[in-house]
Design a protein around this motif. Sequence first.
Motif, PDB file in Angstrom:
ATOM      1  N   THR A  42      20.013  10.900   5.348  1.00 49.96           N
ATOM      2  CA  THR A  42      21.080  11.073   4.358  1.00 49.96           C
ATOM      3  C   THR A  42      20.513  11.144   2.947  1.00 49.96           C
ATOM      4  N   LEU A  43      19.531  10.293   2.653  1.00 47.08           N
ATOM      5  CA  LEU A  43      18.895  10.333   1.339  1.00 47.08           C
ATOM      6  C   LEU A  43      18.211  11.683   1.105  1.00 47.08           C
ATOM      7  N   LYS A  44      17.553  12.194   2.124  1.00 42.45           N
ATOM      8  CA  LYS A  44      16.862  13.476   1.999  1.00 42.45           C
ATOM      9  C   LYS A  44      17.847  14.608   1.776  1.00 42.45           C
ATOM     10  N   GLN A  45      18.948  14.573   2.505  1.00 44.11           N
ATOM     11  CA  GLN A  45      19.961  15.611   2.372  1.00 44.11           C
ATOM     12  C   GLN A  45      20.545  15.636   0.954  1.00 44.11           C
ATOM     13  N   GLU A  46      20.728  14.470   0.373  1.00 43.30           N
ATOM     14  CA  GLU A  46      21.313  14.374  -0.964  1.00 43.30           C
ATOM     15  C   GLU A  46      20.256  14.391  -2.070  1.00 43.30           C
ATOM     16  N   GLU A  47      18.984  14.502  -1.685  1.00 44.10           N
ATOM     17  CA  GLU A  47      17.864  14.546  -2.635  1.00 44.10           C
ATOM     18  C   GLU A  47      17.873  13.337  -3.574  1.00 44.10           C
ATOM     19  N   VAL A  48      17.998  12.174  -2.960  1.00 47.79           N
ATOM     20  CA  VAL A  48      18.035  10.914  -3.703  1.00 47.79           C
ATOM     21  C   VAL A  48      16.773  10.114  -3.411  1.00 47.79           C
ATOM     22  N   GLN A  49      16.138   9.634  -4.469  1.00 48.17           N
ATOM     23  CA  GLN A  49      14.985   8.749  -4.333  1.00 48.17           C
ATOM     24  C   GLN A  49      15.449   7.302  -4.436  1.00 48.17           C
ATOM     25  N   ALA A  50      14.993   6.483  -3.520  1.00 47.46           N
ATOM     26  CA  ALA A  50      15.356   5.067  -3.506  1.00 47.46           C
ATOM     27  C   ALA A  50      14.098   4.214  -3.516  1.00 47.46           C
ATOM     28  N   THR A  51      14.300   2.903  -3.592  1.00 50.24           N
ATOM     29  CA  THR A  51      13.193   1.945  -3.498  1.00 50.24           C
ATOM     30  C   THR A  51      13.431   1.068  -2.282  1.00 50.24           C
ATOM     31  N   PHE A  52      12.443   1.019  -1.385  1.00 47.76           N
ATOM     32  CA  PHE A  52      12.548   0.229  -0.160  1.00 47.76           C
ATOM     33  C   PHE A  52      11.683  -1.020  -0.280  1.00 47.76           C
ATOM     34  N   PHE A  53      12.309  -2.177  -0.131  1.00 44.12           N
ATOM     35  CA  PHE A  53      11.583  -3.446  -0.113  1.00 44.12           C
ATOM     36  C   PHE A  53      11.363  -3.832   1.348  1.00 44.12           C
ATOM     37  N   LEU A  54      10.098  -3.882   1.743  1.00 52.43           N
ATOM     38  CA  LEU A  54       9.732  -4.082   3.139  1.00 52.43           C
ATOM     39  C   LEU A  54       8.979  -5.394   3.307  1.00 52.43           C
ATOM     40  N   SER A  55       9.303  -6.144   4.356  1.00 50.07           N
ATOM     41  CA  SER A  55       8.501  -7.331   4.643  1.00 50.07           C
ATOM     42  C   SER A  55       7.162  -6.871   5.204  1.00 50.07           C
ATOM     43  N   GLY A  56       6.094  -7.593   4.874  1.00 48.85           N
ATOM     44  CA  GLY A  56       4.768  -7.218   5.337  1.00 48.85           C
ATOM     45  C   GLY A  56       4.662  -7.215   6.849  1.00 48.85           C
ATOM     46  N   GLU A  57       5.298  -8.184   7.473  1.00 48.94           N
ATOM     47  CA  GLU A  57       5.274  -8.284   8.932  1.00 48.94           C
ATOM     48  C   GLU A  57       5.915  -7.052   9.567  1.00 48.94           C
ATOM     49  N   TRP A  58       7.035  -6.601   9.000  1.00 52.56           N
ATOM     50  CA  TRP A  58       7.710  -5.406   9.513  1.00 52.56           C
ATOM     51  C   TRP A  58       6.845  -4.169   9.297  1.00 52.56           C
ATOM     52  N   ALA A  59       6.243  -4.062   8.119  1.00 48.47           N
ATOM     53  CA  ALA A  59       5.412  -2.892   7.812  1.00 48.47           C
ATOM     54  C   ALA A  59       4.237  -2.777   8.779  1.00 48.47           C
ATOM     55  N   GLU A  60       3.630  -3.915   9.129  1.00 46.16           N
ATOM     56  CA  GLU A  60       2.526  -3.911  10.085  1.00 46.16           C
ATOM     57  C   GLU A  60       2.964  -3.354  11.437  1.00 46.16           C
ATOM     58  N   ARG A  61       4.185  -3.656  11.832  1.00 43.91           N
ATOM     59  CA  ARG A  61       4.678  -3.241  13.142  1.00 43.91           C
ATOM     60  C   ARG A  61       5.156  -1.788  13.153  1.00 43.91           C
ATOM     61  N   HIS A  62       5.493  -1.262  11.967  1.00 45.10           N
ATOM     62  CA  HIS A  62       6.080   0.080  11.910  1.00 45.10           C
ATOM     63  C   HIS A  62       5.399   0.951  10.847  1.00 45.10           C
ATOM     64  N   PRO A  63       4.082   1.129  10.956  1.00 49.69           N
ATOM     65  CA  PRO A  63       3.363   1.919   9.935  1.00 49.69           C
ATOM     66  C   PRO A  63       3.844   3.361   9.838  1.00 49.69           C
ATOM     67  N   ALA A  64       4.290   3.943  10.950  1.00 43.02           N
ATOM     68  CA  ALA A  64       4.754   5.333  10.921  1.00 43.02           C
ATOM     69  C   ALA A  64       6.029   5.462  10.084  1.00 43.02           C
ATOM     70  N   ILE A  65       6.888   4.464  10.156  1.00 37.33           N
ATOM     71  CA  ILE A  65       8.123   4.511   9.357  1.00 37.33           C
ATOM     72  C   ILE A  65       7.794   4.311   7.880  1.00 37.33           C
ATOM     73  N   VAL A  66       6.854   3.402   7.594  1.00 43.55           N
ATOM     74  CA  VAL A  66       6.423   3.213   6.201  1.00 43.55           C
ATOM     75  C   VAL A  66       5.891   4.532   5.641  1.00 43.55           C
ATOM     76  N   GLU A  67       5.097   5.227   6.448  1.00 42.46           N
ATOM     77  CA  GLU A  67       4.555   6.520   6.020  1.00 42.46           C
ATOM     78  C   GLU A  67       5.670   7.531   5.785  1.00 42.46           C
ATOM     79  N   LYS A  68       6.673   7.538   6.669  1.00 44.82           N
ATOM     80  CA  LYS A  68       7.807   8.437   6.518  1.00 44.82           C
ATOM     81  C   LYS A  68       8.558   8.154   5.216  1.00 44.82           C
ATOM     82  N   ILE A  69       8.757   6.875   4.905  1.00 47.21           N
ATOM     83  CA  ILE A  69       9.462   6.494   3.669  1.00 47.21           C
ATOM     84  C   ILE A  69       8.741   7.052   2.449  1.00 47.21           C
TER      85      ILE A  69
END
Length: 250
Positions: free
Chosen positions: A75-102
Amino acid sequence: MDHFYVFSFKKRRRYFTLSLVLLLAAGFFIFQSNILGSNASDEVALTKGSVEEPNIALTFNISWGEEKVHDILDTLKQEEVQATFFLSGEWAERHPAIVEKITEDGHEIGILGYRYKSYVEQDLEEVRRDLFLAQEAFEKLGFEDINLLRTPSGRFNEEILDLAESMGFEVVHWNINPNDWKNPGTENIVDVVMNDTTNGDIILLHASDRVKQTASALETILPGLKSKGLNFVPISELISQAHADIELIE
């Protein structure tokens, strides 16, 4: 008659001067209320940007799950909106592909601690260790210069602010919160954000799997806020504007 008019002019001038002083004082108080801290000289947390610019920041917290974030990113991409994502380090370690996508989609990254546990319920050394672990986690993912921090659950005190500042972090809070994690209904989320958001506001939303209505609410919120003349900017840009205002006032 001359005496009467001279007296009236002086009296009006005093009222005008007093009104001007009160107006400036009120403006300064409103600006200071946008920064959370015990006083102007203490370390602070940003809760609102400059009211002089029609810029707002859309922020998301993620501490668990891997499903709902994709619809939100689409939805953000469709509307061309830039946001800021606050991620827990533990979550980022488990989901590096999603962090890269963000980051590939042009969004900004901030830290939400390492483990999502309230800092005010831990002693200061535990908080320090949590922040170090978070930094290490993001460094391993290639992010060595993240300086944006949102404390878990948004709770902090003066000691935590001091510690964060000493470690080079800018603590970021918020002032628009529709509590989307409670799933109060898409219409309710939309109404809170659309009715309350104005210049400089920081909107708190979530992209963890607990949220079930946020992506659909964004379909109305994003074009709606644009139609109000508001611009979406990353938190770092909002901080730059707020700092410029502080320098101007001083």
